[in-house]
Design an enzyme around this catalytic site. Structure first.
Site, short mmCIF file in Angstrom:
data_model
loop_
_atom_site.label_atom_id
_atom_site.label_comp_id
_atom_site.label_asym_id
_atom_site.label_seq_id
_atom_site.Cartn_x
_atom_site.Cartn_y
_atom_site.Cartn_z
N SER A 158 46.76 -28.64 -11.80
CA SER A 158 48.23 -27.96 -11.06
C SER A 158 48.81 -29.53 -10.43
O SER A 158 48.60 -30.07 -9.75
CB SER A 158 48.17 -27.17 -9.68
OG SER A 158 49.11 -26.24 -9.13
N LYS B 15 56.79 -43.68 -5.80
CA LYS B 15 56.42 -42.48 -6.67
C LYS B 15 56.20 -43.16 -7.96
O LYS B 15 56.98 -43.79 -8.10
CB LYS B 15 56.70 -41.43 -6.98
CG LYS B 15 56.06 -40.38 -7.57
CD LYS B 15 56.63 -38.86 -7.57
CE LYS B 15 55.74 -37.50 -8.37
NZ LYS B 15 54.55 -38.14 -8.63
N HIS C 151 60.98 -38.09 -4.56
CA HIS C 151 59.69 -38.13 -3.34
C HIS C 151 59.97 -39.84 -2.91
O HIS C 151 61.14 -40.49 -3.37
CB HIS C 151 59.11 -38.27 -4.75
CG HIS C 151 58.42 -36.57 -5.64
ND1 HIS C 151 59.11 -36.15 -6.28
CD2 HIS C 151 57.64 -36.38 -4.56
CE1 HIS C 151 57.69 -34.62 -6.44
NE2 HIS C 151 57.05 -34.86 -5.04
P1 NAD Z 1 48.08 -43.35 -4.15
O1 NAD Z 1 48.42 -44.89 -4.95
O2 NAD Z 1 48.08 -43.47 -2.23
O3 NAD Z 1 46.64 -42.80 -4.05
C1 NAD Z 1 45.62 -42.87 -5.94
C2 NAD Z 1 44.35 -44.00 -5.37
O4 NAD Z 1 43.62 -43.31 -6.75
C3 NAD Z 1 44.72 -45.45 -4.92
O5 NAD Z 1 44.40 -45.40 -3.93
C4 NAD Z 1 43.99 -45.71 -6.32
O6 NAD Z 1 43.44 -47.19 -5.70
C5 NAD Z 1 43.02 -44.68 -6.78
N1 NAD Z 1 41.95 -45.11 -7.63
C6 NAD Z 1 42.65 -45.20 -9.54
N2 NAD Z 1 41.99 -45.23 -9.95
C7 NAD Z 1 40.64 -44.66 -9.71
C8 NAD Z 1 39.37 -45.15 -9.93
N3 NAD Z 1 39.42 -44.80 -10.96
N4 NAD Z 1 38.92 -44.57 -9.34
C9 NAD Z 1 38.96 -44.39 -7.94
N5 NAD Z 1 39.98 -44.63 -7.32
C10 NAD Z 1 41.23 -44.67 -8.23
O7 NAD Z 1 48.48 -42.21 -4.90
P2 NAD Z 1 49.24 -40.28 -4.17
O8 NAD Z 1 50.62 -40.02 -3.41
O9 NAD Z 1 48.20 -40.17 -3.02
O10 NAD Z 1 49.14 -39.94 -5.46
C11 NAD Z 1 47.88 -39.60 -6.05
C12 NAD Z 1 48.05 -38.75 -7.01
O11 NAD Z 1 48.93 -37.73 -6.93
C13 NAD Z 1 49.73 -38.70 -7.75
O12 NAD Z 1 49.02 -38.37 -9.42
C14 NAD Z 1 50.68 -38.01 -7.33
O13 NAD Z 1 51.86 -37.15 -8.11
C15 NAD Z 1 49.65 -36.53 -6.98
N6 NAD Z 1 49.96 -35.65 -6.20
C16 NAD Z 1 49.61 -34.78 -6.77
C17 NAD Z 1 50.31 -32.96 -5.43
C18 NAD Z 1 49.24 -31.92 -6.27
O14 NAD Z 1 49.73 -31.17 -5.09
N7 NAD Z 1 48.76 -31.64 -7.86
C19 NAD Z 1 50.41 -34.04 -4.10
C20 NAD Z 1 50.88 -35.18 -3.96
C21 NAD Z 1 50.54 -35.65 -4.94
#
Ligand code: NAD
Length: 270
Positions: free
Chosen positions: A124, A162, A158
């Site tokens: 989601s 982002k 946001h």
């Molecule tokens: P962020 O950049 O703070 O965190 C992402 C993390 O993933 C980083 O620490 C990165 O190093 C790690 N990562 C990337 N590739 C990787 C891999 N191959 N193996 C292991 N780790 C890996 O970003 P964030 O703000 O935490 O957001 C992450 C995602 O979640 C985004 O796509 C955001 O839009 C989404 N998000 C979704 C919701 C929801 O409710 N669905 C809510 C908030 C954020």
């Protein structure tokens, strides 16, 4: 039943840390592993310490396969290419995969959906109760109001870090409006406006994106008619709402047959 053993991938990220805190706060869930990308500076650090909880005895590692081997589920808020890879690994291990990552291309969505023939996936663009309820309300409103008389616009703001736009939540709300109207969002939406755009196409669903500061997530759906408009909005004050939703989704999906589920299924809003 024993606690559900969960691995957090992207454990050092904003959502990764919120997920670690949520797992420790929810009955029936236990942190079994924490994974980051190879070369990340947090590898080897204690996941609990990084999340501000004190030591939990779970070091952050870069070997997803080893972490998935002894687990019941994985919580994944990382990046599109990583989530495609984790979907395949979770399917191989036969464990629950909760995907919160946004910004996937249609091909990446298809690859994740394909893995759902071997494991239960809940995906989601927003895991909060409030936004999923808002989606239901938007769908009802879009069904009730004539497309020729009412224009639907989805606005979102946001934080400045982002990387994808419009947000996964904006798409979720746009999809809900499109379902209500019985149209295809892909072909009947306006994602960006700039310059001499001409008048608004009737019936299309519009999007507008704002970025700045530390805003966790704000979404409004404006339904504008002649002489009146309706605004439905959600404001996320804290990332814990998404993290709690993700843990709830994992507990819900435990023992379910393989398939691609949404938060509407988890929350009983279908
Ligand atoms: P962020 O950049 O703070 O965190 C992402 C993390 O993933 C980083 O620490 C990165 O190093 C790690 N990562 C990337 N590739 C990787 C891999 N191959 N193996 C292991 N780790 C890996 O970003 P964030 O703000 O935490 O957001 C992450 C995602 O979640 C985004 O796509 C955001 O839009 C989404 N998000 C979704 C919701 C929801 O409710 N669905 C809510 C908030 C954020």
């Amino acid at each position: 039943m024993a606690d559900m053993k969960l691995v957090v991938v992207g454990a050092a990220g904003r959502m990764g840390q919120a997920l670690i805190r949520a797992i420790t706060a929810v009955d029936g869930a236990a942190l079994a592993g924490a994974v980051e990308r190879a070369g990340a500076p947090e590898i080897g650090r204690d996941a609990g310490e990084l999340a501000g909880l004190g030591a939990l005895g779970v070091p952050i590692a870069d070997d997803a396969e080893a972490a998935f081997a002894g687990a019941d589920g994985v919580l994944d808020f990382t990046a599109p290419a990583a989530s495609v890879e984790f979907a395949e690994r979770a399917a191989e291990a036969g464990i629950v995969h909760i995907v919160g990552t946004t910004g996937c291309t249609p091909e990446q969505e298809r690859q994740i959906a394909a893995a759902a023939d071997r494991c239960a996936i809940v995906k989601s663009g927003n895991m909060s109760l409030g936004v999923n309820l808002l989606g239901v309300l938007v769908e009802q409103a879009a069904r009730a109001l004539e497309a020729a008389d009412w224009d639907i616009e989805v606005l979102e703001m946001h934080h400045k870090h982002k990387v994808d736009a419009p947000s996964g939540t904006a798409y979720l709300l746009g999809e809900a409006a499109a379902r209500g109207r019985g149209i295809d969002l892909e072909t009947e939406s306006v994602r960006v406006r700039d310059g001499q755009t001409g008048p608004r196409p009737s019936g299309a669903i519009g999007f507008a994106t704002l970025r700045g500061g530390s805003v966790v997530g704000e979404h409004s759906v404006v339904i504008a008619g002649e002489g009146e408009s309706i605004e439905l909005m959600h404001r996320a004050l804290d990332r814990s709402i998404f993290a709690r939703g993700a843990v709830k989704a994992a507990l819900w999906a435990r023992g379910r047959p393989p398939g691609l589920y949404s938060m509407l299924d988890v929350l009983g809003l279908t």
